[in-house]
Motif scaffolding. Structure first.
Motif, short mmCIF file in Angstrom:
data_model
loop_
_atom_site.label_atom_id
_atom_site.label_comp_id
_atom_site.label_asym_id
_atom_site.label_seq_id
_atom_site.Cartn_x
_atom_site.Cartn_y
_atom_site.Cartn_z
N ARG A 99 -0.02 41.84 79.72
CA ARG A 99 -0.94 41.83 78.57
C ARG A 99 -0.86 43.13 77.74
N HIS A 102 -2.73 45.03 74.97
CA HIS A 102 -4.08 44.53 74.67
C HIS A 102 -4.81 43.98 75.90
N GLY A 105 -8.43 43.75 75.40
CA GLY A 105 -8.88 42.97 74.25
C GLY A 105 -7.97 43.19 73.06
N GLU A 106 -7.97 42.25 72.15
CA GLU A 106 -7.05 42.30 71.00
C GLU A 106 -7.24 43.52 70.11
N GLN A 107 -8.43 44.05 70.01
CA GLN A 107 -8.69 45.21 69.16
C GLN A 107 -8.55 46.54 69.91
N HIS A 108 -8.19 46.47 71.17
CA HIS A 108 -8.12 47.66 72.02
C HIS A 108 -6.66 47.88 72.43
N VAL A 109 -6.10 49.04 72.07
CA VAL A 109 -4.70 49.35 72.38
C VAL A 109 -4.69 50.39 73.51
#
Length: 127
Positions: A99, A102, A105-109
Motif C-alpha cells: 500500500r 498511502h 490513507g489516500e491523503q497521507h504519504v
C-alpha cells in the motif's frame, strides 16, 4: 514555536545493532548524532537517547499497552523514496509495502518500517 516533545528514551536489547539501525534512520530524517553519546537531536531541539537499561525486562512488543510507534518526518516524497530504497540494508523491514505510500490513507504519504527488535517507525512527508 517551541518544541512539543523534549526527548524520547529508547530502551533496546542490542544497543550496537539498534544504534546502527536507528542512527541511519534518524540521520536520513535530518537528525544529528550528538558527539560521544547514543543520542540524536532534531533541528528543533528534540532528542532521542538510546540505552540498554538493567531495569528493563522482556522484549519490546508494540502491540502491548504502551507506545505503538514513533512518527518522524521528511520534507519531500523523493526523500521518502530514498529512505524506502535504503532501509533494508540498514536493518529495517518495510510494513504495508503493498500500500506504499498511502498505507495511512489516500491523503497521507508515508512509509512504515520496523526495526529488528520490532519498533515501528512511520516516516511522513510534510510537504
Amino acid at each position: 514555536m517551541p518544541r512539543a516533545v523534549h526527548h524520547l528514551d529508547l530502551w533496546v536489547d542490542d544497543v550496537d545493532r539498534a544504534e546502527g539501525e536507528w542512527g541511519w534512520l534518524l540521520g536520513a530524517c535530518g537528525w544529528q548524532r550528538e558527539e560521544g553519546l547514543r543520542s540524536w537531536a532534531h533541528p528543533d531541539g528534540t532528542y532521542v537517547f538510546m540505552e540498554h537499561s538493567p531495569d528493563q525486562h522482556g522484549t519490546h512488543d508494540r502491540l502491548r499497552p504502551g507506545v505503538n510507534h514513533l512518527a518522524l518526518t521528511v520534507d519531500t516524497r523523493a526523500e521518502l523514496d530514498r529512505v524506502r530504497a535504503e532501509s533494508t540494508e540498514h536493518g529495517w523491514h518495510e510494513l504495508y509495502a503493498h500500500r506504499y505510500p498511502h498505507a495511512g490513507g489516500e491523503q497521507h504519504v508515508a512509509l512504515y518500517v520496523e526495526s529488528s527488535e520490532g519498533f515501528e517507525v512511520e516516516i511522513v512527508v510534510t510537504a
